[in-house]
Design a protein around this motif. Structure first.
Motif, PDB file in Angstrom:
ATOM      1  N   THR A  20      39.593  29.208  24.487  1.00 36.63           N
ATOM      2  CA  THR A  20      39.295  28.696  25.689  1.00 36.63           C
ATOM      3  C   THR A  20      40.422  28.667  26.671  1.00 36.63           C
ATOM      4  O   THR A  20      41.239  28.079  26.399  1.00 36.63           O
TER       5      THR A  20
ATOM      6  N   THR B  76      41.422  27.626  30.657  1.00 34.97           N
ATOM      7  CA  THR B  76      41.209  26.958  31.955  1.00 34.97           C
ATOM      8  C   THR B  76      41.752  27.897  33.169  1.00 34.97           C
ATOM      9  O   THR B  76      42.988  28.276  33.047  1.00 34.97           O
TER      10      THR B  76
ATOM     11  N   HIS C 236      32.256  32.544  30.439  1.00 35.88           N
ATOM     12  CA  HIS C 236      31.175  31.699  30.319  1.00 35.88           C
ATOM     13  C   HIS C 236      31.547  30.561  31.399  1.00 35.88           C
ATOM     14  O   HIS C 236      32.518  29.906  31.323  1.00 35.88           O
TER      15      HIS C 236
END
Length: 91
Positions: free
Chosen positions: A19, A21, A46
């Motif tokens: 993931t 940012t 996503h």
């Protein structure tokens, strides 16, 4: 944050996911941290669904359960009744 993902092309080989940012500026997603990915790697992005803006806080009197015990003779003063239950939970 790593997690197991599956390669959509093969549907078999698990690949390590991460993931990242990022900030969207000028039509480009720009990572806010260093990312160790080969140049030209295709990734999926996503986006979290947008939440509705917080509404004005409603009064407790506007809630459907307000006053539901108004007709009870044994609860004349709701605050006193609740405090008594807290102080003497077994009666």
């Amino acid at each position: 944050m790593g997690r197991a993902c599956y390669d959509k092309r093969t549907q078999q080989e698990p690949v390590t996911g991460m993931t990242i940012t990022a900030k969207y500026e000028d039509g480009v997603f720009k990572p806010l941290e260093d990312v160790k990915v080969k140049e030209g790697t295709v990734v999926e992005v996503h986006l979290p669904s947008e939440q509705e803006p917080a509404s004005v806080r409603r009064s407790i009197k506007d809630l459907p359960f307000y006053g539901m015990w108004a007709d009870r003779a044994d609860i004349e003063d709701g605050l006193r009744y609740v405090n008594n239950l807290r102080d003497n939970p077994r009666g």
